[in-house]
Design a protein around this motif. Sequence first.
Motif, PDB file in Angstrom:
ATOM      1  N   ILE A  12       3.262   5.665   7.390  1.00  0.00           N
ATOM      2  CA  ILE A  12       2.783   4.576   6.149  1.00  0.00           C
ATOM      3  C   ILE A  12       3.640   5.603   4.885  1.00  0.00           C
ATOM      4  O   ILE A  12       4.077   4.701   4.191  1.00  0.00           O
ATOM      5  CB  ILE A  12       1.296   4.108   6.402  1.00  0.00           C
ATOM      6  CG1 ILE A  12       1.064   3.502   7.662  1.00  0.00           C
ATOM      7  CG2 ILE A  12       1.406   3.896   5.285  1.00  0.00           C
ATOM      8  CD1 ILE A  12      -0.256   3.030   7.602  1.00  0.00           C
ATOM      9  N   GLN A  13       2.631   6.739   5.042  1.00  0.00           N
ATOM     10  CA  GLN A  13       3.691   7.334   3.645  1.00  0.00           C
ATOM     11  C   GLN A  13       4.822   6.892   2.716  1.00  0.00           C
ATOM     12  O   GLN A  13       5.031   7.389   2.076  1.00  0.00           O
ATOM     13  CB  GLN A  13       2.965   9.364   3.876  1.00  0.00           C
ATOM     14  CG  GLN A  13       1.660   8.939   3.426  1.00  0.00           C
ATOM     15  CD  GLN A  13       0.852  10.479   3.436  1.00  0.00           C
ATOM     16  OE1 GLN A  13       1.561  11.503   4.845  1.00  0.00           O
ATOM     17  NE2 GLN A  13       0.258  11.116   3.112  1.00  0.00           N
ATOM     18  N   ARG A  14       5.695   6.909   4.385  1.00  0.00           N
ATOM     19  CA  ARG A  14       7.087   6.982   4.214  1.00  0.00           C
ATOM     20  C   ARG A  14       7.248   5.184   3.597  1.00  0.00           C
ATOM     21  O   ARG A  14       8.647   5.342   3.767  1.00  0.00           O
ATOM     22  CB  ARG A  14       7.697   7.637   4.896  1.00  0.00           C
ATOM     23  CG  ARG A  14       7.602   9.421   4.857  1.00  0.00           C
ATOM     24  CD  ARG A  14       8.054  10.062   6.370  1.00  0.00           C
ATOM     25  NE  ARG A  14       7.730  11.764   5.671  1.00  0.00           N
ATOM     26  CZ  ARG A  14       6.342  12.339   5.125  1.00  0.00           C
ATOM     27  NH1 ARG A  14       5.311  11.408   5.172  1.00  0.00           N
ATOM     28  NH2 ARG A  14       5.807  13.528   4.684  1.00  0.00           N
ATOM     29  N   ILE A  15       6.992   4.378   4.100  1.00  0.00           N
ATOM     30  CA  ILE A  15       7.133   3.157   3.665  1.00  0.00           C
ATOM     31  C   ILE A  15       7.759   3.081   1.856  1.00  0.00           C
ATOM     32  O   ILE A  15       7.231   3.592   1.403  1.00  0.00           O
ATOM     33  CB  ILE A  15       6.316   1.742   4.147  1.00  0.00           C
ATOM     34  CG1 ILE A  15       5.669   2.294   5.614  1.00  0.00           C
ATOM     35  CG2 ILE A  15       6.704   0.767   3.502  1.00  0.00           C
ATOM     36  CD1 ILE A  15       5.015   1.418   5.117  1.00  0.00           C
ATOM     37  N   PRO A  16       9.492   3.069   2.293  1.00  0.00           N
ATOM     38  CA  PRO A  16       9.624   2.997   0.654  1.00  0.00           C
ATOM     39  C   PRO A  16       8.804   1.303   0.402  1.00  0.00           C
ATOM     40  O   PRO A  16       8.842   0.377   0.479  1.00  0.00           O
ATOM     41  CB  PRO A  16      11.395   2.708   0.497  1.00  0.00           C
ATOM     42  CG  PRO A  16      11.402   2.401   1.951  1.00  0.00           C
ATOM     43  CD  PRO A  16      10.372   2.531   3.026  1.00  0.00           C
ATOM     44  N   SER A  17       9.410   1.497  -1.860  1.00  0.00           N
ATOM     45  CA  SER A  17       8.988   0.609  -2.382  1.00  0.00           C
ATOM     46  C   SER A  17      10.250  -0.875  -1.942  1.00  0.00           C
ATOM     47  O   SER A  17      10.998  -0.173  -1.701  1.00  0.00           O
ATOM     48  CB  SER A  17       9.194   1.009  -4.007  1.00  0.00           C
ATOM     49  OG  SER A  17       9.567  -0.139  -4.306  1.00  0.00           O
ATOM     50  N   GLY A  18       9.198  -1.974  -1.689  1.00  0.00           N
ATOM     51  CA  GLY A  18      10.182  -2.990  -1.573  1.00  0.00           C
ATOM     52  C   GLY A  18      10.256  -3.398  -0.136  1.00  0.00           C
ATOM     53  O   GLY A  18      10.998  -4.155  -0.105  1.00  0.00           O
ATOM     54  N   LYS A  19       9.995  -2.645   0.601  1.00  0.00           N
ATOM     55  CA  LYS A  19       9.829  -2.616   2.452  1.00  0.00           C
ATOM     56  C   LYS A  19       8.694  -3.135   2.674  1.00  0.00           C
ATOM     57  O   LYS A  19       8.183  -1.877   2.383  1.00  0.00           O
ATOM     58  CB  LYS A  19       9.886  -1.690   2.711  1.00  0.00           C
ATOM     59  CG  LYS A  19      11.296  -1.272   2.685  1.00  0.00           C
ATOM     60  CD  LYS A  19      12.760  -2.512   3.601  1.00  0.00           C
ATOM     61  CE  LYS A  19      14.435  -2.739   2.461  1.00  0.00           C
ATOM     62  NZ  LYS A  19      15.161  -3.413   3.551  1.00  0.00           N
ATOM     63  N   LYS A  49      -8.203   7.947   0.790  1.00  0.00           N
ATOM     64  CA  LYS A  49      -8.093   9.802   0.834  1.00  0.00           C
ATOM     65  C   LYS A  49      -6.499   9.718   0.987  1.00  0.00           C
ATOM     66  O   LYS A  49      -6.305  10.565   0.489  1.00  0.00           O
ATOM     67  CB  LYS A  49      -8.884  10.205   2.069  1.00  0.00           C
ATOM     68  CG  LYS A  49      -8.531  11.568   2.203  1.00  0.00           C
ATOM     69  CD  LYS A  49      -9.659  11.299   3.852  1.00  0.00           C
ATOM     70  CE  LYS A  49      -9.937  13.377   3.854  1.00  0.00           C
ATOM     71  NZ  LYS A  49      -9.680  13.147   5.148  1.00  0.00           N
ATOM     72  N   HIS A  50      -5.739   9.364   1.396  1.00  0.00           N
ATOM     73  CA  HIS A  50      -4.606   9.652   1.551  1.00  0.00           C
ATOM     74  C   HIS A  50      -3.083   9.305   0.797  1.00  0.00           C
ATOM     75  O   HIS A  50      -1.972   9.603   0.179  1.00  0.00           O
ATOM     76  CB  HIS A  50      -4.086   9.569   2.802  1.00  0.00           C
ATOM     77  CG  HIS A  50      -5.145  10.956   3.959  1.00  0.00           C
ATOM     78  ND1 HIS A  50      -4.930  11.722   3.736  1.00  0.00           N
ATOM     79  CD2 HIS A  50      -6.054  10.403   4.657  1.00  0.00           C
ATOM     80  CE1 HIS A  50      -5.417  12.521   5.180  1.00  0.00           C
ATOM     81  NE2 HIS A  50      -5.880  11.335   5.063  1.00  0.00           N
ATOM     82  N   GLY A  51      -4.015   8.511  -0.415  1.00  0.00           N
ATOM     83  CA  GLY A  51      -2.845   7.545  -0.889  1.00  0.00           C
ATOM     84  C   GLY A  51      -2.334   6.565  -0.734  1.00  0.00           C
ATOM     85  O   GLY A  51      -1.033   6.508  -0.957  1.00  0.00           O
ATOM     86  N   LEU A  52      -2.213   5.733   0.816  1.00  0.00           N
ATOM     87  CA  LEU A  52      -1.773   5.285   1.598  1.00  0.00           C
ATOM     88  C   LEU A  52      -1.131   4.230   0.972  1.00  0.00           C
ATOM     89  O   LEU A  52      -1.803   3.797   0.341  1.00  0.00           O
ATOM     90  CB  LEU A  52      -1.947   5.097   2.171  1.00  0.00           C
ATOM     91  CG  LEU A  52      -2.564   6.258   3.528  1.00  0.00           C
ATOM     92  CD1 LEU A  52      -2.687   5.579   4.885  1.00  0.00           C
ATOM     93  CD2 LEU A  52      -1.026   7.355   3.805  1.00  0.00           C
ATOM     94  N   PRO A  53       0.286   3.471   0.607  1.00  0.00           N
ATOM     95  CA  PRO A  53       0.753   2.172   0.202  1.00  0.00           C
ATOM     96  C   PRO A  53       0.623   1.224   1.261  1.00  0.00           C
ATOM     97  O   PRO A  53       1.039   0.423   1.647  1.00  0.00           O
ATOM     98  CB  PRO A  53       2.102   2.517   0.082  1.00  0.00           C
ATOM     99  CG  PRO A  53       2.794   3.605   1.465  1.00  0.00           C
ATOM    100  CD  PRO A  53       1.260   4.146   0.733  1.00  0.00           C
ATOM    101  N   TRP A  54      -1.156   0.966   1.208  1.00  0.00           N
ATOM    102  CA  TRP A  54      -1.902  -0.294   1.962  1.00  0.00           C
ATOM    103  C   TRP A  54      -1.237  -0.998   2.415  1.00  0.00           C
ATOM    104  O   TRP A  54      -0.685  -1.901   3.249  1.00  0.00           O
ATOM    105  CB  TRP A  54      -2.879   0.001   1.899  1.00  0.00           C
ATOM    106  CG  TRP A  54      -3.226  -0.393   0.816  1.00  0.00           C
ATOM    107  CD1 TRP A  54      -3.412   0.532  -0.411  1.00  0.00           C
ATOM    108  CD2 TRP A  54      -3.269  -1.526   0.272  1.00  0.00           C
ATOM    109  NE1 TRP A  54      -3.940  -0.081  -1.173  1.00  0.00           N
ATOM    110  CE2 TRP A  54      -3.911  -1.591  -1.353  1.00  0.00           C
ATOM    111  CE3 TRP A  54      -3.349  -2.911   0.958  1.00  0.00           C
ATOM    112  CZ2 TRP A  54      -4.519  -2.835  -1.729  1.00  0.00           C
ATOM    113  CZ3 TRP A  54      -3.850  -4.033  -0.267  1.00  0.00           C
ATOM    114  CH2 TRP A  54      -3.989  -4.233  -1.223  1.00  0.00           C
TER     115      TRP A  54
END
Length: 104
Positions: A12-19, A49-54
């Motif tokens: 999840i941390q590596r899902i880029p913006s716009g995707k 906690k992990h700042g995930l781009p939920w």
Amino acid sequence: MESFTERVIHIIQRIPSGKVMTYGQIGQLAGSPRGARQVVRILHSSSKKHGLPWHRVINAKGEIGIKAEGAAEHQKAMLESEGIMFTGRNTIDLEAYRHHPEIF
């Protein structure tokens, strides 16, 4: 060896913006083909906690999965701010916006 939870967070941390990625897609990549509900629980308990781009995680139909109106609108606004266009009220074209990460 990483736990399922650690792998999900890493993905999840590596899902880029716009995707976007789907709950099931993340579960499968993390090692549990039927782990979509576990992904939901991890997002709920670990996003802050992990700042995930939920907001970049949606359901398999290309829809925002959150049912609470205010939260769904917030997620939609965040995705739109990244350039994602909606084809329906809360639906996006997965073919256009799905992220396909490299194999880990």
